[in-house]
Design a protein around this motif. Sequence first.
Motif, PDB file in Angstrom:
ATOM      1  N   VAL A  11      37.819   0.695  35.671  1.00 53.59           N
ATOM      2  CA  VAL A  11      39.142   0.730  35.048  1.00 53.59           C
ATOM      3  C   VAL A  11      40.055  -0.209  35.829  1.00 53.59           C
ATOM      4  CG1 VAL A  11      41.137   2.182  34.464  1.00 53.59           C
ATOM      5  CG2 VAL A  11      38.817   3.109  34.298  1.00 53.59           C
ATOM      6  N   SER A  12      40.781  -1.056  35.092  1.00 53.09           N
ATOM      7  CA  SER A  12      41.736  -1.965  35.740  1.00 53.09           C
ATOM      8  C   SER A  12      43.087  -1.869  35.052  1.00 53.09           C
ATOM      9  CB  SER A  12      41.217  -3.403  35.712  1.00 53.09           C
ATOM     10  OG  SER A  12      41.046  -3.837  34.378  1.00 53.09           O
ATOM     11  N   LYS A  16      51.672  -3.661  32.258  1.00 51.69           N
ATOM     12  CA  LYS A  16      52.568  -2.536  32.572  1.00 51.69           C
ATOM     13  C   LYS A  16      52.329  -1.303  31.703  1.00 51.69           C
ATOM     14  CE  LYS A  16      56.412  -5.276  34.279  1.00 51.69           C
ATOM     15  NZ  LYS A  16      57.834  -5.600  34.122  1.00 51.69           N
ATOM     16  N   HIS A  17      51.721  -1.494  30.527  1.00 51.50           N
ATOM     17  CA  HIS A  17      51.589  -0.377  29.588  1.00 51.50           C
ATOM     18  C   HIS A  17      50.147   0.031  29.292  1.00 51.50           C
ATOM     19  CE1 HIS A  17      55.850  -0.852  28.767  1.00 51.50           C
ATOM     20  NE2 HIS A  17      55.649  -2.143  28.577  1.00 51.50           N
ATOM     21  N   TYR A  18      49.191  -0.808  29.665  1.00 50.35           N
ATOM     22  CA  TYR A  18      47.804  -0.559  29.272  1.00 50.35           C
ATOM     23  C   TYR A  18      46.861  -0.637  30.465  1.00 50.35           C
ATOM     24  CZ  TYR A  18      49.453  -1.346  24.521  1.00 50.35           C
ATOM     25  OH  TYR A  18      50.139  -1.275  23.346  1.00 50.35           O
ATOM     26  N   PHE A  19      45.833   0.170  30.389  1.00 48.14           N
ATOM     27  CA  PHE A  19      44.707   0.064  31.315  1.00 48.14           C
ATOM     28  C   PHE A  19      43.508  -0.422  30.517  1.00 48.14           C
ATOM     29  CE2 PHE A  19      47.441   2.996  33.519  1.00 48.14           C
ATOM     30  CZ  PHE A  19      47.290   2.628  34.842  1.00 48.14           C
ATOM     31  N   GLU A  20      42.586  -1.049  31.188  1.00 48.07           N
ATOM     32  CA  GLU A  20      41.383  -1.548  30.523  1.00 48.07           C
ATOM     33  C   GLU A  20      40.170  -0.883  31.173  1.00 48.07           C
ATOM     34  OE1 GLU A  20      40.140  -5.873  29.127  1.00 48.07           O
ATOM     35  OE2 GLU A  20      40.234  -5.706  31.304  1.00 48.07           O
ATOM     36  N   ALA A  21      39.305  -0.272  30.359  1.00 49.43           N
ATOM     37  CA  ALA A  21      38.073   0.344  30.854  1.00 49.43           C
ATOM     38  C   ALA A  21      36.899  -0.486  30.363  1.00 49.43           C
ATOM     39  CB  ALA A  21      37.954   1.773  30.359  1.00 49.43           C
ATOM     40  N   GLU A  22      35.949  -0.702  31.248  1.00 55.61           N
ATOM     41  CA  GLU A  22      34.817  -1.569  30.923  1.00 55.61           C
ATOM     42  C   GLU A  22      33.529  -0.923  31.393  1.00 55.61           C
ATOM     43  OE1 GLU A  22      33.745  -5.687  32.876  1.00 55.61           O
ATOM     44  OE2 GLU A  22      35.575  -5.819  31.690  1.00 55.61           O
ATOM     45  N   GLU A  23      32.512  -0.997  30.548  1.00 52.73           N
ATOM     46  CA  GLU A  23      31.209  -0.438  30.892  1.00 52.73           C
ATOM     47  C   GLU A  23      30.117  -1.373  30.396  1.00 52.73           C
ATOM     48  OE1 GLU A  23      28.568   3.591  30.117  1.00 52.73           O
ATOM     49  OE2 GLU A  23      30.531   3.408  29.231  1.00 52.73           O
ATOM     50  N   GLU A  24      29.116  -1.606  31.223  1.00 51.79           N
ATOM     51  CA  GLU A  24      27.973  -2.416  30.823  1.00 51.79           C
ATOM     52  C   GLU A  24      26.728  -1.545  30.802  1.00 51.79           C
ATOM     53  OE1 GLU A  24      27.398  -5.938  33.117  1.00 51.79           O
ATOM     54  OE2 GLU A  24      29.505  -6.534  32.945  1.00 51.79           O
ATOM     55  N   PHE A  25      25.853  -1.792  29.817  1.00 51.26           N
ATOM     56  CA  PHE A  25      24.602  -1.060  29.737  1.00 51.26           C
ATOM     57  C   PHE A  25      23.578  -1.928  29.046  1.00 51.26           C
ATOM     58  CE2 PHE A  25      27.532   0.203  26.434  1.00 51.26           C
ATOM     59  CZ  PHE A  25      26.823  -0.035  25.272  1.00 51.26           C
ATOM     60  N   GLU A  26      22.314  -1.600  29.248  1.00 50.37           N
ATOM     61  CA  GLU A  26      21.216  -2.363  28.648  1.00 50.37           C
ATOM     62  C   GLU A  26      20.812  -1.751  27.315  1.00 50.37           C
ATOM     63  OE1 GLU A  26      17.798  -3.376  30.960  1.00 50.37           O
ATOM     64  OE2 GLU A  26      18.976  -3.386  32.800  1.00 50.37           O
TER      65      GLU A  26
END
Length: 67
Positions: A11-12, A16-26
């Motif tokens: 999570v990054s 100011k208003h949003y967070f970004e979640a990122e996931e990698e998978f095969e």
Amino acid sequence: MDPEKEYVPHVSDHNKHYFEAEEEFELCVSGLVAIEIDRDNINLDDMSLSINKEGFVIDEITDIKLC
């Protein structure tokens, strides 16, 4: 993927208003691919070097699942 492992996505702070979640998978994908091979320069040790990249076409995808 091991279902017993607890996984927390990265999570990054996006702004100011949003967070970004990122996931990698095969993914494991099964299907049919049509390829063109350069018959004049076939490399038997590494056939991927003989494939004409412009002649690569996915004909059919029969199954997609998590690895």
